[in-house]
Enzyme design. Sequence first.
Site, PDB file in Angstrom:
ATOM      1  N   LEU A 115     -32.181   9.553  28.304  1.00 37.72           N
ATOM      2  CA  LEU A 115     -33.251   9.355  29.275  1.00 37.72           C
ATOM      3  C   LEU A 115     -32.723   8.912  30.628  1.00 37.72           C
ATOM      4  O   LEU A 115     -33.340   9.163  31.656  1.00 37.72           O
ATOM      5  CB  LEU A 115     -34.244   8.307  28.754  1.00 37.72           C
ATOM      6  CG  LEU A 115     -34.944   8.645  27.434  1.00 37.72           C
ATOM      7  CD1 LEU A 115     -35.766   7.453  26.956  1.00 37.72           C
ATOM      8  CD2 LEU A 115     -35.822   9.877  27.582  1.00 37.72           C
ATOM      9  N   GLY A 116     -31.587   8.241  30.619  1.00 43.77           N
ATOM     10  CA  GLY A 116     -31.029   7.756  31.867  1.00 43.77           C
ATOM     11  C   GLY A 116     -29.630   7.221  31.674  1.00 43.77           C
ATOM     12  O   GLY A 116     -29.233   6.859  30.565  1.00 43.77           O
ATOM     13  N   LYS A 117     -28.870   7.216  32.755  1.00 42.53           N
ATOM     14  CA  LYS A 117     -27.510   6.693  32.730  1.00 42.53           C
ATOM     15  C   LYS A 117     -27.379   5.657  33.835  1.00 42.53           C
ATOM     16  O   LYS A 117     -27.767   5.897  34.973  1.00 42.53           O
ATOM     17  CB  LYS A 117     -26.490   7.811  32.950  1.00 42.53           C
ATOM     18  CG  LYS A 117     -26.546   8.923  31.908  1.00 42.53           C
ATOM     19  CD  LYS A 117     -25.572  10.040  32.250  1.00 42.53           C
ATOM     20  CE  LYS A 117     -25.667  11.190  31.260  1.00 42.53           C
ATOM     21  NZ  LYS A 117     -24.750  12.307  31.611  1.00 42.53           N
ATOM     22  N   GLY A 118     -26.829   4.512  33.485  1.00 41.08           N
ATOM     23  CA  GLY A 118     -26.612   3.463  34.464  1.00 41.08           C
ATOM     24  C   GLY A 118     -25.165   3.027  34.475  1.00 41.08           C
ATOM     25  O   GLY A 118     -24.332   3.552  33.728  1.00 41.08           O
ATOM     26  N   GLY A 121     -24.382   1.475  30.918  1.00 40.29           N
ATOM     27  CA  GLY A 121     -24.736   2.110  29.657  1.00 40.29           C
ATOM     28  C   GLY A 121     -25.714   3.250  29.827  1.00 40.29           C
ATOM     29  O   GLY A 121     -25.997   3.694  30.938  1.00 40.29           O
ATOM     30  N   ARG A 122     -26.225   3.725  28.685  1.00 43.52           N
ATOM     31  CA  ARG A 122     -27.171   4.830  28.670  1.00 43.52           C
ATOM     32  C   ARG A 122     -28.433   4.432  27.921  1.00 43.52           C
ATOM     33  O   ARG A 122     -28.418   3.531  27.086  1.00 43.52           O
ATOM     34  CB  ARG A 122     -26.555   6.062  27.999  1.00 43.52           C
ATOM     35  CG  ARG A 122     -25.369   6.644  28.739  1.00 43.52           C
ATOM     36  CD  ARG A 122     -24.919   7.943  28.090  1.00 43.52           C
ATOM     37  NE  ARG A 122     -23.847   8.576  28.841  1.00 43.52           N
ATOM     38  CZ  ARG A 122     -23.447   9.827  28.664  1.00 43.52           C
ATOM     39  NH1 ARG A 122     -24.022  10.575  27.734  1.00 43.52           N
ATOM     40  NH2 ARG A 122     -22.481  10.338  29.392  1.00 43.52           N
ATOM     41  N   VAL A 123     -29.504   5.152  28.229  1.00 45.16           N
ATOM     42  CA  VAL A 123     -30.772   4.948  27.531  1.00 45.16           C
ATOM     43  C   VAL A 123     -31.119   6.233  26.799  1.00 45.16           C
ATOM     44  O   VAL A 123     -31.088   7.321  27.380  1.00 45.16           O
ATOM     45  CB  VAL A 123     -31.901   4.569  28.508  1.00 45.16           C
ATOM     46  CG1 VAL A 123     -33.213   4.372  27.754  1.00 45.16           C
ATOM     47  CG2 VAL A 123     -31.542   3.304  29.278  1.00 45.16           C
ATOM     48  N   LYS A 138     -31.468   1.260  24.769  1.00 47.48           N
ATOM     49  CA  LYS A 138     -30.485   1.084  25.834  1.00 47.48           C
ATOM     50  C   LYS A 138     -29.198   0.567  25.221  1.00 47.48           C
ATOM     51  O   LYS A 138     -29.180  -0.518  24.632  1.00 47.48           O
ATOM     52  CB  LYS A 138     -31.019   0.104  26.884  1.00 47.48           C
ATOM     53  CG  LYS A 138     -30.111  -0.089  28.094  1.00 47.48           C
ATOM     54  CD  LYS A 138     -30.798  -1.000  29.107  1.00 47.48           C
ATOM     55  CE  LYS A 138     -29.964  -1.183  30.370  1.00 47.48           C
ATOM     56  NZ  LYS A 138     -30.640  -2.052  31.364  1.00 47.48           N
ATOM     57  N   ASP A 232     -36.474  -6.292  42.410  1.00 41.20           N
ATOM     58  CA  ASP A 232     -35.926  -4.931  42.532  1.00 41.20           C
ATOM     59  C   ASP A 232     -37.030  -3.890  42.332  1.00 41.20           C
ATOM     60  O   ASP A 232     -36.890  -2.954  41.550  1.00 41.20           O
ATOM     61  CB  ASP A 232     -34.798  -4.716  41.522  1.00 41.20           C
ATOM     62  CG  ASP A 232     -33.926  -3.514  41.886  1.00 41.20           C
ATOM     63  OD1 ASP A 232     -33.981  -3.066  43.058  1.00 41.20           O
ATOM     64  OD2 ASP A 232     -33.201  -3.012  41.014  1.00 41.20           O
TER      65      ASP A 232
END
Length: 367
Positions: A115-118, A121-123, A138, A232
Site C-alpha cells: 500500500l505504501g513505502k516509507g 518500512g512498508r505497509v 506496517k 504533520d
Amino acid sequence: MDADAILKKDQRRSSLKQRNLLLSMRLNQTTATNGAPPQARVQPGKGYRNPGKVLSPIRNQEMSPGKRPTLEISELKNVSPINQAHKTGKARAGGVPLSKLQNLKLADFEIGKVLGKGKFGRVYCVRHIESGFVCALKAMEKKDIIQYNIEKQFRREVEIQSSLRHPNLTQLYGYFHDEKRVYLLMEYLVNGELYKHLKGRSHFNDVVASYYVYQMADALDYMHERNILHRDIKPENIIIGFNNTIKLTDFGWSVITPKGSKRKTLCGTVDYLSPELIRSREYNEKVDVWALGVLTYELLVGSPPFEEESKELTYKRILKRNLIFPDHVDTEARHLISRLLEYDPGDRIPLKEVKKHPWIEKNKPFW
C-alpha cells in the site's frame, strides 16, 4: 519459514491471484483504512514536496561496528487495543472478535499488495488467515528504528495512536514483532490517500471540500482536547473511506503537550509550516489550526497557498502571509481560510467555530 521468506514468497504470487485476493478482502471488509506512510510527491520542474522539503529532527547516526541492534519492545506496555478489547469482551473489528488476533506472527497472515513505502518500512494489505479479518500491516525494520535514533518517536507513535478513538482518526489495533521487524496492525481503507484523489481532479468543489474540512476540524478538536498535537497534517496523511469519510493517519510526529506548555521541535512539511515554526519560536496546538487552513486552501485550489520553487522562498511567503485566492474560491471559504491562517496563533479561529462556520453550514445539507 522466517519472516523474510514469507514476505518474498507472498510477493511472488501471480497478478491473477493478487486480484482475487484483494477482491475477497473487499468482500470480507466492513470498515477500512490503510495507514500507509505518505509518498513524497513531485511536480515536474518544481521538486514539489521532495524529500529535501520535509523537515524532521531525525539524525542519520552510524552504528558502532559489531553493535547488535536491540529494541526494547517490552517498554510498550498496555498500548494494544486488541488486548484491551479482549479483556472487556466488547470491541470487535469488522465483525471479527479481536480475541482472534492474539499472540500473532507474520505467518498468521496472507500478504496482499504493497500500500505504501516509507523511509522506515512498508505497509501491506493483509488478511488474518484464521478469522478472515482484513487490515493494513506496517512492517518496520528494528535496525532502522535504532540506526535513525527513533525508538522514542516510535514508542510515542504507538502509545498515542492506540489511545485514540474517533471516526476520523485511523485506529491502531495492536502490534507484534519478531527478531528483525516490528509490525503494526491498523485499519485498512480501500480508497487510499486524499492526495491521489485531489491530484486526479485538480481541486474539489465546495461541498466535498467543506465535508473534509469539517471532519478534520472535529478530529483535531478531539486530539487537542486530549493535549495531543499532530504536527504533520497534509493530504498524503489523510485516507478516504466509504461515503467520503476521511481519516487522519501517520502519528509519527504527534506529541502529548500538557495544557499551557509549548513545544520547540521543528518538524512537518515546509508548505504547511506556521510562522512560529519557521521563526523557531515556541508553539502549541495552533500549528495544527494553521495546517488546517493550508489544507482547506489546497482542497479548493489544488496547491498550497504559499508554494514556491524553493524552501527559502516558501518561508518568505509564509512569513509575509502572502495569501492570494483564485477567482473561483467562494467568499465565505476565503473568510474561513483567512481566519485559520492568522499570523498570530492566538487570533486563529477555534476548531469548534470552524465546524459552525457559514461556509460549512451552507454546504452541509448537500453532504
